[in-house]
Design a protein around this motif. Structure first.
Motif, short mmCIF file in Angstrom:
data_model
loop_
_atom_site.label_atom_id
_atom_site.label_comp_id
_atom_site.label_asym_id
_atom_site.label_seq_id
_atom_site.Cartn_x
_atom_site.Cartn_y
_atom_site.Cartn_z
N LEU A 76 7.31 17.51 -4.27
CA LEU A 76 7.94 17.48 -5.60
C LEU A 76 8.92 18.64 -5.74
CD1 LEU A 76 4.81 16.55 -7.78
CD2 LEU A 76 6.50 15.04 -6.74
N GLY A 77 8.54 19.78 -5.24
CA GLY A 77 9.43 20.95 -5.29
C GLY A 77 10.67 20.71 -4.44
N PHE A 78 10.47 20.08 -3.31
CA PHE A 78 11.59 19.78 -2.42
C PHE A 78 12.58 18.86 -3.14
CE2 PHE A 78 13.57 17.21 0.96
CZ PHE A 78 14.09 18.20 1.77
N ALA A 79 12.02 17.83 -3.80
CA ALA A 79 12.88 16.88 -4.52
C ALA A 79 13.70 17.60 -5.59
CB ALA A 79 12.02 15.78 -5.14
N ALA A 80 13.05 18.55 -6.23
CA ALA A 80 13.74 19.27 -7.30
C ALA A 80 14.84 20.19 -6.77
CB ALA A 80 12.73 20.07 -8.10
N SER A 81 14.67 20.66 -5.55
CA SER A 81 15.61 21.66 -5.03
C SER A 81 16.74 21.04 -4.21
CB SER A 81 14.86 22.70 -4.19
OG SER A 81 14.28 22.07 -3.09
N LEU A 82 16.72 19.72 -4.06
CA LEU A 82 17.70 19.08 -3.19
C LEU A 82 19.17 19.43 -3.52
CD1 LEU A 82 16.29 15.48 -2.61
CD2 LEU A 82 16.67 17.28 -0.93
N PRO A 83 19.60 19.33 -4.77
CA PRO A 83 21.01 19.56 -5.05
C PRO A 83 21.45 20.98 -4.74
CG PRO A 83 19.88 18.59 -6.93
CD PRO A 83 18.84 18.98 -5.96
N PHE A 84 20.51 21.94 -4.79
CA PHE A 84 20.86 23.34 -4.52
C PHE A 84 21.04 23.59 -3.03
CE2 PHE A 84 18.34 23.22 -8.37
CZ PHE A 84 19.18 23.87 -9.27
N ALA A 85 20.25 22.83 -2.21
CA ALA A 85 20.22 23.13 -0.79
C ALA A 85 21.25 22.33 0.00
CB ALA A 85 18.83 22.84 -0.24
N TRP A 86 21.42 21.10 -0.35
CA TRP A 86 22.26 20.25 0.49
C TRP A 86 23.35 19.54 -0.31
CZ3 TRP A 86 17.00 20.49 1.86
CH2 TRP A 86 16.78 21.03 3.13
N PRO A 87 24.31 20.29 -0.76
CA PRO A 87 25.40 19.62 -1.46
C PRO A 87 26.19 18.72 -0.50
CG PRO A 87 25.91 21.94 -1.14
CD PRO A 87 24.51 21.75 -0.67
N ASP A 88 26.23 19.08 0.80
CA ASP A 88 27.07 18.27 1.68
C ASP A 88 26.57 18.19 3.12
OD1 ASP A 88 27.36 20.85 2.31
OD2 ASP A 88 29.50 21.00 1.88
N ASP A 89 25.34 18.64 3.38
CA ASP A 89 24.83 18.63 4.77
C ASP A 89 23.82 17.52 4.94
OD1 ASP A 89 23.86 19.08 7.27
OD2 ASP A 89 22.94 21.02 6.83
N SER A 90 24.26 16.33 5.22
CA SER A 90 23.32 15.20 5.27
C SER A 90 22.43 15.25 6.52
CB SER A 90 24.09 13.88 5.23
OG SER A 90 25.01 13.85 6.29
N ARG A 91 22.93 15.77 7.63
CA ARG A 91 22.09 15.82 8.84
C ARG A 91 20.91 16.78 8.62
NH1 ARG A 91 24.45 16.82 14.77
NH2 ARG A 91 24.87 14.60 14.60
N GLY A 92 21.25 17.95 8.09
CA GLY A 92 20.19 18.93 7.81
C GLY A 92 19.21 18.37 6.79
N LEU A 93 19.74 17.66 5.83
CA LEU A 93 18.87 17.07 4.80
C LEU A 93 17.90 16.07 5.43
CD1 LEU A 93 18.03 16.41 1.92
CD2 LEU A 93 20.00 14.90 1.75
N ARG A 94 18.45 15.22 6.29
CA ARG A 94 17.58 14.20 6.92
C ARG A 94 16.47 14.87 7.76
NH1 ARG A 94 22.34 10.99 7.40
NH2 ARG A 94 22.09 9.09 6.17
N LEU A 95 16.86 15.90 8.48
CA LEU A 95 15.86 16.59 9.33
C LEU A 95 14.76 17.21 8.46
CD1 LEU A 95 14.96 17.74 12.09
CD2 LEU A 95 16.33 19.76 11.59
N ALA A 96 15.20 17.93 7.40
CA ALA A 96 14.20 18.60 6.55
C ALA A 96 13.33 17.57 5.84
CB ALA A 96 14.90 19.48 5.53
N SER A 97 13.95 16.52 5.34
CA SER A 97 13.19 15.52 4.59
C SER A 97 12.16 14.81 5.48
CB SER A 97 14.18 14.50 4.00
OG SER A 97 13.49 13.38 3.53
N THR A 98 12.63 14.35 6.65
CA THR A 98 11.71 13.64 7.54
C THR A 98 10.56 14.55 7.98
OG1 THR A 98 13.64 12.44 8.34
CG2 THR A 98 11.63 12.22 9.64
N SER A 99 10.92 15.79 8.31
CA SER A 99 9.88 16.72 8.76
C SER A 99 8.85 16.96 7.65
CB SER A 99 10.49 18.07 9.15
OG SER A 99 11.39 17.89 10.20
N LEU A 100 9.35 17.11 6.44
CA LEU A 100 8.42 17.39 5.34
C LEU A 100 7.51 16.20 5.06
CD1 LEU A 100 7.67 19.64 3.38
CD2 LEU A 100 9.19 18.63 1.71
N LEU A 101 8.08 15.00 5.15
CA LEU A 101 7.24 13.81 4.93
C LEU A 101 6.18 13.70 6.03
CD1 LEU A 101 9.97 11.23 3.87
CD2 LEU A 101 8.18 12.19 2.44
N LEU A 102 6.61 13.96 7.26
CA LEU A 102 5.64 13.91 8.37
C LEU A 102 4.55 14.97 8.17
CD1 LEU A 102 7.90 13.33 11.50
CD2 LEU A 102 6.11 11.82 10.64
#
Lengths: 155, 657
Positions: A76-102
């Protein structure tokens, strides 16, 4: 900084946010429910949970409950912080998101499955999921921290 | 602790760096952070090294290393102690912890002491003894009065109690002496069930004891079995410097030294290889995996009458402890005595030279062991062990299983497997007696009665110890001829207390074809238990007296007549016999609140006997019975009673339990 051509960054952010919110709330529900079950095992003095020979199981399932709930909150915290962390880095976002879900799945499940069959103080083979989940968590947290620290946020 | 200190030093360094950054109003760069890390680590190492050095100066990380007035527990020579086992084997540790093996030797503490130290005062041996706690310690103060005519004050001596033995039936204590780590024997023992202090000698089958506070008994004798890997370490000039791997009988007593196992199993791959393997773990002995002989020897290392073979072995034991390790051949390193077929003449002769009554203090004349705690000797003589696969673990289990529904205390009482108080132990092999009709046909008793319990006929209570009769661990058949020749009471007459030897021999002849021996007129006419009580030796009187309180015997024999004989035991010359007689007497109707002190004065004991006879006379009258010496009016035939009683020779009996 590679752009994914067939999806806008904003759409990706929205989709990712929704995915973590859904996962987070359901995981919170599931692992809070596990906590209730564990309390029930205490309440009814179930011997295969409370006897001294099952100390390892008790520890592992408590760890599963605690990690599951905490990681659900992290989603939930990750979801809330998304706009601050990844305004334009989709690859990094995908890596962090997938890793966190796993991590949210593997870490607590490893503890839970590892506690089903125990060998004295050793957990069952399912415990191997936990360190894998732990590595995923480190990747997700590290990548997010890095993104937050070094990306120029524009919420 | 060193890890804690290291982390603390690191955190403090980082905190100082942050503060410094704030003061300078600019954050530290990478180089500065690197410097902080190095300084922090160096500080952590320095603090840890200082801490360890301080521990070394103080004699080790535990308080044990600083103790000088008692034997100390030092886990070395491959031993690691139960604390290490606990981390990986919590259930096994827990069941062992609940067992009475653990409490065989303990350092007195609020958790381990069950005796009364709340300023309890008792009077024995013409002295006052006061038991009290002072700080963390437990003490006994002994006041010896001067002669009545003397005006001098009483002599007072205060002893610090530094070790205890047992906590189940009795708790004995050992006090610190001025002689290094040699311990003195406290002359009083706490009886757990009776909740009272009594003279130490009163708990054994032995003539009345005198005040005995000898030093060194624990270091020479108890250390052999009541600890793990005891080493007496006698120094003629300084006394004992005894060390043990662990107080009490713990994991490594049965599984062997575990240092190699613990080191090997630190690696998770090795652990999981073993979890998924059907092979035995080569790094540790599991008695369950040994042959029935070797697994029984693990128990036999303590539960036997044994002697080291020569002076060299005894010296080696004094220095390094026993050479035997679980899994070894016990008989290779020591001589386990057998009364009849003992072939090792040299050891036996040497033993008899130093202790001429050695055998009679431990065995019945037919070779059956008669003292508790020596069950391995009993099993060695058992055909089921000699020709079959009977082992201690056939009936006993050292770790209560997770699915055993019995309360932990019930299991711990004899550490039997579930169901082993019934016939399960025997029908594991003798399957033909599982069928109720076959069982009843064999026993000639109803299938569910005590007479059809295998133990009651084949393992009767003919062993003495812990102030009670205990089952013999030699499985044999009841036989009147043996009863007469060896003086060992037979199973039939220990249940049918109102019957004669003639009655038993007739039954055994008719049911099993056992030849009836030639009997004297009294053996034919007087109940065997009556004769054991009146003219038997102290051992026979104790066994018979105990059976007067044994529920199956009371059911089979009736109880109205028993008061007369149990009253007789209240004035016995042996403390234990009086204790056993009194305990059985209290089971009789009208005697539940009967007040009597088995270690009271001679006069009080005689008064107790007369009062008990009075109570018995006022109760229900028994039917006339010649074997029980009961006349027409239900009264004792006193002349016959006195005549048989006067024949008692009362030889000195000392049973070395």
């Amino acid at each position: 900084m590679t752009e994914i051509p067939d999806e806008s960054n904003e759409a990706l952010l929205l989709r990712t946010r929704r995915r973590h919110l859904v996962f987070g709330w359901w995981a919170l529900f599931g692992f809070a429910l596990l906590g209730l079950v564990l309390e029930g095992l205490h309440g009814f003095k179930v011997h295969w949970f409370l006897d001294s020979g099952y100390e390892t199981r008790r520890l592992l399932w408590r760890l599963a409950h605690a990690h599951g709930v905490l990681l659900a909150l992290v989603q939930l915290g990750f979801a809330a912080s998304l706009p601050f962390a990844w305004p334009d880095d989709s690859r990094g976002l995908r890596l962090a998101s997938t890793s966190l879900l796993l991590a949210g799945l593997l870490l607590p499940l490893g503890f839970f499955v590892g506690g089903i069959e125990i060998y004295g103080s050793d957990p069952g083979p399912g415990i191997v999921l936990s360190p894998v989940g732990g590595v995923c968590l480190l990747i997700a947290v590290g990548r997010t921290a890095w993104a937050l620290a070094f990306c120029r946020a524009s919420p | 602790m060193s890890l804690d200190l290291s982390l603390l030093a690191l955190v403090l360094s980082a905190g100082l760096a942050l503060v410094w950054g704030q003061v300078r109003r600019e954050p530290l760069g990478g180089l500065a952070w690197g410097a902080v890390l190095i300084v922090g680590l160096a500080g952590a190492v320095a603090v840890s090294a200082g801490w360890k050095s301080s521990l070394r100066r103080n004699g080790g990380p535990t308080a044990e290393g600083r103790i000088e007035n008692r034997p100390i527990a030092v886990a070395d020579d491959g031993y690691v102690s139960s604390g290490r086992c606990r981390a990986c084997h919590p259930r096994h540790y827990d069941t062992w912890h609940a067992s009475h093996h653990r409490t065989m030797t303990q350092v007195p503490s609020t958790a381990s002491v069950v005796a009364d130290f709340d300023d309890a005062t008792v009077h024995h041996f013409g002295r006052d003894f006061r038991f009290y706690r002072g700080g963390e310690g437990f003490f006994m103060q002994m006041e010896t009065p001067r002669s009545r005519s003397s005006a001098e004050p009483a002599e007072s001596r205060t002893l610090e109690l530094v070790l205890s033995t047992g906590a189940h039936h009795q708790q004995a204590f050992w006090f610190a002496t001025e002689n290094a780590r040699s311990l003195g024997k406290l002359p009083l023992t706490w009886l757990v069930e009776e909740r009272r202090w009594v003279p130490y000698g009163s708990i054994f089958v032995a003539p009345p004891s005198r005040l005995d506070m000898r030093a060194g008994v624990w270091n020479r004798t108890c250390i052999q079995c009541h600890v793990v890997s005891g080493r007496p370490r006698w120094e003629p000039e300084s006394g004992h410097d005894s060390r043990v791997a662990e107080f009490g009988i713990s994991c490594e007593a049965c599984h062997g030294p575990a240092q190699g196992h613990a080191a090997d199993h630190r690696n998770p791959l090795n652990r999981y290889r073993e979890h998924f393997s059907s092979e035995d773990d080569p790094t540790l002995v599991n008695p369950e995996d040994l042959s029935h002989e070797r697994s029984s020897q693990v128990c036999g290392q303590c539960h036997s009458v044994f002697e080291l073979r020569d002076a060299r072995s005894r010296q080696a034991f004094d220095r390094d402890g026993f050479a035997y390790r679980p899994g070894d051949d016990l008989h290779a390193s020591r001589h386990v005595f057998r009364y009849g077929p003992d072939e090792d003449a040299l050891v036996v002769q040497q033993k008899l030279e130093s202790s001429p009554r050695f055998f009679e203090q431990r065995f019945w004349p037919d070779g059956m062991v008669r003292v508790s705690g020596r069950e391995y000797n009993g099993m060695l003589e058992t055909p089921c062990h000699q020709r079959g696969t009977l082992s201690c673990l056939s009936c006993h289990v050292m770790h209560q299983s997770a699915d055993d529904p019995r309360p932990r205390e019930e299991w711990a009482d004899d550490q039997l497997q579930p169901g082993m108080r019934g016939n399960r132990a025997c029908v594991q092999c003798h399957t033909e007696y599982e069928a109720v009709d076959r069982l009843a046909a064999h026993t000639h008793h109803p299938a569910r009665s005590p007479g059809s319990n295998c133990y009651n006929c084949h393992m009767p209570h003919t062993t003495l110890g812990l102030m009670k009769a205990i089952r013999s661990h030699t499985v044999d058949n009841p036989n009147v001829a043996t009863s007469i020749a060896a003086g060992r009471p037979n199973a039939c007459n220990l249940c049918h207390l109102d019957q004669t030897l003639d009655w038993t021999s007739q039954k055994l002849a008719a049911w099993y074809g056992i030849p009836a021996p030639e009997l004297s007129p009294e053996e034919r006419e007087i109940a065997a238990s009556v004769r054991w009580i009146l003219e038997g030796d102290a051992g026979q009187r104790a066994i018979a007296g105990w059976h007067y309180g044994w529920p199956p015997a009371r059911e089979a024999s009736g109880t109205e007549w028993m008061g007369a004989y149990l009253a007789e035991l209240l004035d016995d010359s042996y403390d234990v016999v009086r204790f056993i007689g009194y305990r059985s007497l209290r089971e009789l109707p009208g005697f539940a609140d009967f007040d009597y002190d088995f270690v009271g004065s001679e006069v009080s004991r005689e008064v107790g006997r007369l009062r008990a006879l009075e109570v018995w006379s006022d109760g229900d009258r028994p039917a006339p019975s010649k074997p029980l010496l009961i006349g027409d009016q239900g009264a004792l035939i006193q002349g016959e009673f006195d005549r048989i009683r006067s024949r008692r020779l009362d030889p000195v009996v000392i049973l070395a339990e």
